[in-house]
Design a protein around this motif. Structure first.
Motif, PDB file in Angstrom:
ATOM      1  N   VAL A   1       0.866  -1.188   0.000  1.00  0.00           N
ATOM      2  CA  VAL A   1       0.000   0.000   0.000  1.00  0.00           C
ATOM      3  C   VAL A   1       0.897   1.231   0.000  1.00  0.00           C
ATOM      4  CG1 VAL A   1      -1.752   1.293   1.276  1.00  0.00           C
ATOM      5  CG2 VAL A   1      -1.837  -1.212   1.227  1.00  0.00           C
ATOM      6  N   THR A   2       0.925   1.948  -1.116  1.00  0.00           N
ATOM      7  CA  THR A   2       1.840   3.077  -1.255  1.00  0.00           C
ATOM      8  C   THR A   2       1.152   4.361  -1.706  1.00  0.00           C
ATOM      9  OG1 THR A   2       2.330   2.391  -3.532  1.00  0.00           O
ATOM     10  CG2 THR A   2       3.798   1.571  -1.781  1.00  0.00           C
ATOM     11  N   ARG A   3      -0.155   4.303  -1.917  1.00  0.00           N
ATOM     12  CA  ARG A   3      -0.922   5.493  -2.297  1.00  0.00           C
ATOM     13  C   ARG A   3      -2.144   5.607  -1.409  1.00  0.00           C
ATOM     14  NH1 ARG A   3      -3.449   5.339  -6.757  1.00  0.00           N
ATOM     15  NH2 ARG A   3      -3.237   3.105  -7.234  1.00  0.00           N
ATOM     16  N   VAL A   4      -2.516   6.818  -1.054  1.00  0.00           N
ATOM     17  CA  VAL A   4      -3.640   7.019  -0.145  1.00  0.00           C
ATOM     18  C   VAL A   4      -4.924   6.453  -0.730  1.00  0.00           C
ATOM     19  CG1 VAL A   4      -4.272   9.325  -1.013  1.00  0.00           C
ATOM     20  CG2 VAL A   4      -4.748   8.699   1.382  1.00  0.00           C
ATOM     21  N   GLU A   5      -5.030   6.451  -2.060  1.00  0.00           N
ATOM     22  CA  GLU A   5      -6.226   5.908  -2.708  1.00  0.00           C
ATOM     23  C   GLU A   5      -6.409   4.418  -2.449  1.00  0.00           C
ATOM     24  OE1 GLU A   5      -4.902   9.562  -4.756  1.00  0.00           O
ATOM     25  OE2 GLU A   5      -3.887   7.665  -4.284  1.00  0.00           O
ATOM     26  N   GLN A   6      -5.350   3.761  -1.962  1.00  0.00           N
ATOM     27  CA  GLN A   6      -5.407   2.323  -1.682  1.00  0.00           C
ATOM     28  C   GLN A   6      -5.835   2.016  -0.252  1.00  0.00           C
ATOM     29  OE1 GLN A   6      -1.298   1.729  -2.717  1.00  0.00           O
ATOM     30  NE2 GLN A   6      -1.785   0.898  -4.746  1.00  0.00           N
ATOM     31  N   THR A   7      -5.970   3.023   0.590  1.00  0.00           N
ATOM     32  CA  THR A   7      -6.386   2.786   1.982  1.00  0.00           C
ATOM     33  C   THR A   7      -7.862   2.420   2.036  1.00  0.00           C
ATOM     34  OG1 THR A   7      -6.929   5.120   2.355  1.00  0.00           O
ATOM     35  CG2 THR A   7      -4.670   4.415   2.855  1.00  0.00           C
ATOM     36  N   TRP A   8      -8.236   1.685   3.069  1.00  0.00           N
ATOM     37  CA  TRP A   8      -9.638   1.258   3.179  1.00  0.00           C
ATOM     38  C   TRP A   8     -10.580   2.441   3.269  1.00  0.00           C
ATOM     39  CZ3 TRP A   8     -12.801   2.761   7.075  1.00  0.00           C
ATOM     40  CH2 TRP A   8     -12.205   3.192   8.269  1.00  0.00           C
ATOM     41  N   TRP A   9     -10.156   3.487   3.970  1.00  0.00           N
ATOM     42  CA  TRP A   9     -11.076   4.612   4.172  1.00  0.00           C
ATOM     43  C   TRP A   9     -11.206   5.470   2.927  1.00  0.00           C
ATOM     44  CZ3 TRP A   9      -8.262   9.084   3.682  1.00  0.00           C
ATOM     45  CH2 TRP A   9      -6.899   9.039   4.013  1.00  0.00           C
ATOM     46  N   SER A  10     -10.155   5.576   2.133  1.00  0.00           N
ATOM     47  CA  SER A  10     -10.266   6.306   0.873  1.00  0.00           C
ATOM     48  C   SER A  10     -11.192   5.573  -0.091  1.00  0.00           C
ATOM     49  CB  SER A  10      -8.879   6.477   0.235  1.00  0.00           C
ATOM     50  OG  SER A  10      -8.953   7.255  -0.941  1.00  0.00           O
ATOM     51  N   ILE A  11     -11.078   4.250  -0.125  1.00  0.00           N
ATOM     52  CA  ILE A  11     -11.967   3.439  -0.959  1.00  0.00           C
ATOM     53  C   ILE A  11     -13.407   3.582  -0.479  1.00  0.00           C
ATOM     54  CG2 ILE A  11     -12.509   1.098  -1.719  1.00  0.00           C
ATOM     55  CD1 ILE A  11      -9.497   0.451  -1.280  1.00  0.00           C
ATOM     56  N   LEU A  12     -13.599   3.573   0.847  1.00  0.00           N
ATOM     57  CA  LEU A  12     -14.940   3.695   1.413  1.00  0.00           C
ATOM     58  C   LEU A  12     -15.565   5.048   1.080  1.00  0.00           C
ATOM     59  CD1 LEU A  12     -17.082   2.315   3.241  1.00  0.00           C
ATOM     60  CD2 LEU A  12     -16.061   3.559   5.157  1.00  0.00           C
ATOM     61  N   LEU A  13     -14.783   6.109   1.155  1.00  0.00           N
ATOM     62  CA  LEU A  13     -15.294   7.434   0.806  1.00  0.00           C
ATOM     63  C   LEU A  13     -15.800   7.455  -0.634  1.00  0.00           C
ATOM     64  CD1 LEU A  13     -12.593   9.762   2.422  1.00  0.00           C
ATOM     65  CD2 LEU A  13     -14.878   9.280   3.305  1.00  0.00           C
ATOM     66  N   LYS A  14     -15.047   6.833  -1.512  1.00  0.00           N
ATOM     67  CA  LYS A  14     -15.445   6.781  -2.917  1.00  0.00           C
ATOM     68  C   LYS A  14     -16.708   5.958  -3.105  1.00  0.00           C
ATOM     69  CE  LYS A  14     -13.586   5.861  -7.523  1.00  0.00           C
ATOM     70  NZ  LYS A  14     -12.383   5.408  -8.302  1.00  0.00           N
ATOM     71  N   LYS A  15     -16.811   4.849  -2.367  1.00  0.00           N
ATOM     72  CA  LYS A  15     -17.977   3.978  -2.477  1.00  0.00           C
ATOM     73  C   LYS A  15     -19.255   4.653  -1.977  1.00  0.00           C
ATOM     74  CE  LYS A  15     -16.046  -0.718  -2.084  1.00  0.00           C
ATOM     75  NZ  LYS A  15     -16.889  -1.382  -3.092  1.00  0.00           N
ATOM     76  N   THR A  16     -19.127   5.424  -0.912  1.00  0.00           N
ATOM     77  CA  THR A  16     -20.309   5.943  -0.214  1.00  0.00           C
ATOM     78  C   THR A  16     -20.659   7.385  -0.548  1.00  0.00           C
ATOM     79  OG1 THR A  16     -18.969   6.676   1.661  1.00  0.00           O
ATOM     80  CG2 THR A  16     -19.861   4.430   1.741  1.00  0.00           C
ATOM     81  N   GLY A  17     -19.691   8.132  -1.080  1.00  0.00           N
ATOM     82  CA  GLY A  17     -19.943   9.548  -1.308  1.00  0.00           C
ATOM     83  C   GLY A  17     -19.747  10.389  -0.069  1.00  0.00           C
ATOM     84  N   MET A  18     -19.193   9.786   0.993  1.00  0.00           N
ATOM     85  CA  MET A  18     -18.874  10.557   2.188  1.00  0.00           C
ATOM     86  C   MET A  18     -17.605  11.368   1.960  1.00  0.00           C
ATOM     87  SD  MET A  18     -19.833   8.174   5.519  1.00  0.00           S
ATOM     88  CE  MET A  18     -18.843   6.745   5.063  1.00  0.00           C
ATOM     89  N   LYS A  19     -17.370  12.333   2.835  1.00  0.00           N
ATOM     90  CA  LYS A  19     -16.148  13.127   2.787  1.00  0.00           C
ATOM     91  C   LYS A  19     -15.428  12.992   4.127  1.00  0.00           C
ATOM     92  CE  LYS A  19     -18.796  17.235   4.111  1.00  0.00           C
ATOM     93  NZ  LYS A  19     -19.198  18.607   3.745  1.00  0.00           N
ATOM     94  N   LEU A  20     -14.106  13.076   4.097  1.00  0.00           N
ATOM     95  CA  LEU A  20     -13.319  12.900   5.309  1.00  0.00           C
ATOM     96  C   LEU A  20     -13.344  14.169   6.155  1.00  0.00           C
ATOM     97  CD1 LEU A  20     -11.428  10.983   6.877  1.00  0.00           C
ATOM     98  CD2 LEU A  20      -9.511  12.062   5.661  1.00  0.00           C
ATOM     99  N   CYS A  21     -13.734  14.002   7.406  1.00  0.00           N
ATOM    100  CA  CYS A  21     -13.685  15.108   8.369  1.00  0.00           C
ATOM    101  C   CYS A  21     -12.332  15.112   9.075  1.00  0.00           C
ATOM    102  CB  CYS A  21     -14.830  14.983   9.372  1.00  0.00           C
ATOM    103  SG  CYS A  21     -14.809  16.213  10.697  1.00  0.00           S
TER     104      CYS A  21
END
Length: 227
Positions: free
Chosen positions: A58-78
């Protein structure tokens, strides 16, 4: 009739996605949720770094579970208040005092989110933190050096500090049975959604790219907001 069924499916899909769409997410976690330059405060210890890393793929933030989840759900990181090696209790590795990095210490600093995901207890299990007794009120500082009182303290204060906020506790796979069953029981006591992870691929004990994808998928499925 077919057109009606297709329209109904579209409506069901839209309703599912809108459940989390646009909401803000804060994370209270350990190494599994860290990534370089994406932590608040930025003094927290990091496991996942940008670029080539000998311990993980895992070398890119887009590969983290939470970045993937944000993309899946349409949520934004607080806010992502994760700290590599941290325990929920105040007892860390080699029985060292981890009170200043514990989940109980950091729970107060999550911003103003709509949703909070706690992914923890892994280091309590690995470090052999004392289990202790179930205790749901009148905690002392000494109580927090044991897992069960600390877990209860954390959930109680999360609910009171962040009212009207969804709180979800995510349980790692392959931990000690006492940690897993205690976490589930305490979540049930407070009515907190308990998500048990399964079959997470890991490298050096930490989620790989494949493992991160599985974590995001399992959380999204539990929240009923997967695509």
């Amino acid at each position: 009739m077919k057109q009606f069924a297709f329209t109904l499916l579209l409506l069901m899909f839209a309703t599912t996605m809108s459940a989390q769409q646009g909401k803000s997410l804060s994370i209270l976690g350990d190494s599994y949720s860290t990534f370089e330059d994406y932590l608040q405060p930025d003094s927290n210890f990091v496991w996942y770094f940008k670029g080539k890393h000998e311990k993980t793929d895992v070398t890119r933030v887009e590969q983290t579970w939470w970045s993937i989840l944000l993309k899946k759900t349409g949520m934004k990181l607080c806010r992502n208040n994760s700290f590599s090696g941290s325990t929920i209790s105040s007892t860390g590795y080699r029985k060292e005092d981890y009170s200043q990095r514990s989940f109980c210490k950091r729970l107060w600093n999550l911003g103003c989110p709509d949703v909070i995901i706690v992914l923890g207890a892994t280091n309590d299990s690995w470090a052999g933190s004392p289990i202790g007794e179930y205790k749901y009120s009148d905690w002392t500082d000494q109580d927090l050096y044991s897992f069960r009182p600390a877990m209860a303290y954390m959930l109680y204060h999360l609910q009171n500090r962040y009212p009207n906020t969804e709180i979800h506790f995510v349980m790692n796979s392959e931990l000690k049975e006492a940690i897993t069953t205690s976490s589930k029981a305490i979540c049930e006591h407070y009515g907190v959604n308990f998500i048990q992870l399964e079959n997470i691929h890991k490298i050096n004990g930490h989620p790989s790219i494949k493992g991160m994808e599985a974590i995001a998928e399992q959380i999204a499925k539990n929240l009923k907001c997967e695509k």
